[in-house]
Enzyme design. Sequence first.
Site, short mmCIF file in Angstrom:
data_model
loop_
_atom_site.label_atom_id
_atom_site.label_comp_id
_atom_site.label_asym_id
_atom_site.label_seq_id
_atom_site.Cartn_x
_atom_site.Cartn_y
_atom_site.Cartn_z
CB THR B 138 -0.81 -0.01 1.32
OG1 THR B 138 -0.17 0.56 2.48
CG2 THR B 138 -1.54 -1.26 1.51
CG ASP B 139 -0.38 4.86 -1.59
OD1 ASP B 139 0.45 4.16 -2.91
OD2 ASP B 139 -1.35 5.38 -1.94
CB CYS B 140 0.74 3.90 4.74
SG CYS B 140 -0.73 2.90 4.61
CE1 TYR B 141 2.20 -0.54 8.36
CE2 TYR B 141 0.23 0.37 7.37
CZ TYR B 141 1.22 0.03 8.44
OH TYR B 141 0.94 0.36 9.83
N PRO B 142 4.68 -0.32 1.81
CG PRO B 142 6.50 1.17 1.38
CD PRO B 142 5.46 0.85 2.13
#
Lengths: 135, 401
Positions: B138-142
């Site tokens: 994800t954007d916060c957990y790339p």
Amino acid sequence: MAKRRLVLTFPPKLVEEPITYRLIKDYDLVVNILRAKISPEEEGRLMIELSGEKSALKRGVDYLNRLKVNIQPLARDIRWLEEKCTHCTVCVSLCPTEAIVVDRNSMKISFNKNKCIACGACIPACPYKAIEILF
Amino acid sequence: MAKTIAEINEKIKKGKVAVVTAEEIIDLVQKKGIGKAARQIDIVTSATFGPMCSSGAYFNTGHSKPKIKLGGGRTYLNEVPVYTGLAAVDFFLGAAALPDNDPRNRVHPGEFKYGGGHVIEDLVAGKDVKLVASAYGTDCYPRKNLETWINIKDFNEAVLFNPRNAYQNYNVAVNLSNKVIYTYMGILQPRLGNANYCSAGQLSPLFNDPYYKTIGIGTRIFLGGGIGYIAWQGTQHNPDVPRTKKGVPRSGAGTIAVIGDLKKMSPEWLRGTTLTGYGVNLTVGIGLPIPILNEEIVQWTAVRDEEIYAQIIDYSDAYPKGKSDSLAEVNYAQLKSGKITIQGKGVPTASLSSYAKARKIAGILKNWINKGEFFLTEPVELLPSVDSGITFKSLRERKIR
């Protein structure tokens, strides 16, 4: 009558030698084969119970030694790993020879190697893999 | 003469507490009588050590750099899959979980050499385990992949949380069929070849307080060699079953859900468990202190194996079909003798639960209390008892159109 339980290991050149036949015919021994296998390297292993007169038994074992058959007491191939055992007793009712028994006061297991015939019934029953047969 | 838990704790603090095990109390009550025993004894320690289904642990790994969201992806500990549907770096490891590539029962009976219960044992033994994860990013957990060794010390939290343990009574399993069967009650030989049971009987926690008058949410216990608490009634908690005159359930009844710090537990009391042809599990050691608040309670703790009955169930037919037909009833003294009689046939018995280890746990807990290291807690809420209306239902299936 004397009785010995042995694990015999034969080098490849002895694989075709009728050893049990000789033990019965020439040495008058009662031979009970508990297990037998030939490995891919053609090394033969025989788990065997020999019984007969004490002197006959000695002569039979001498014969095996002369043939350079490796002889080990069976007890060495069976191991009860006490540190892994929880003394739950679930194996006890499966043991056909009462080699595994419970002391009804302590409710702890004890294992008598000399009574074990290495049938292996206890091995899949043990939830903690506390018994091993190295054969 | 009623005592309170606060008064008992005061005695522990002063080193004046009187503790006996659930075995020792039997003779004591017989010799001294209920009144005197209730006055003299403050605590009875009960215990059990057996394979307990519905066990597991949850963990928080801390964040890697860059961060990864395990939730929604796949995560494994020593190739055993964990449940990640909680958050970014929290997951739950179930004791019965198996590696994806375990052959299971494809060749029956499967061996089930390693699974969730074994991972828990390895972790408490201080062994490094392999953490492997893949995620969708994800954007916060790339980050999408993670592979690392991890030790129990490395986790922020490692918490044992077992939704159902310490069953109050259990079936005696037999096999009426003509072939060997492989069950969670062990290997059962055909035609009543053996009978397996799984309870510590007179030492077992819930037999010593059959109506749960002292046990409830927040009760402090011995759990896996460390300290734990009762979190809730266990799943399948079923207090309203037939009982003897003295209140002892004649079949499976109460259960407890327990929780505790896995980091402080020991591999002696949490054992990975293999049940051939069935699967894996965790064997858990539990010790429960029962405060002797009055004469009624001391009388319950004095329960003997002869007074505790279990039902003999055929696991080749009745059990898998969900029929609760009992072949007969036996008591734990008979079971522990090594032989019972069923339908006129002598049948050897064996236990999955270790009485010897249960005895050891009851002794350890007694010792902790005597040394002033373990204090009792007042339950926030008692476990639901027979009048609660709680029952254990079968699943009613409804067709999906």
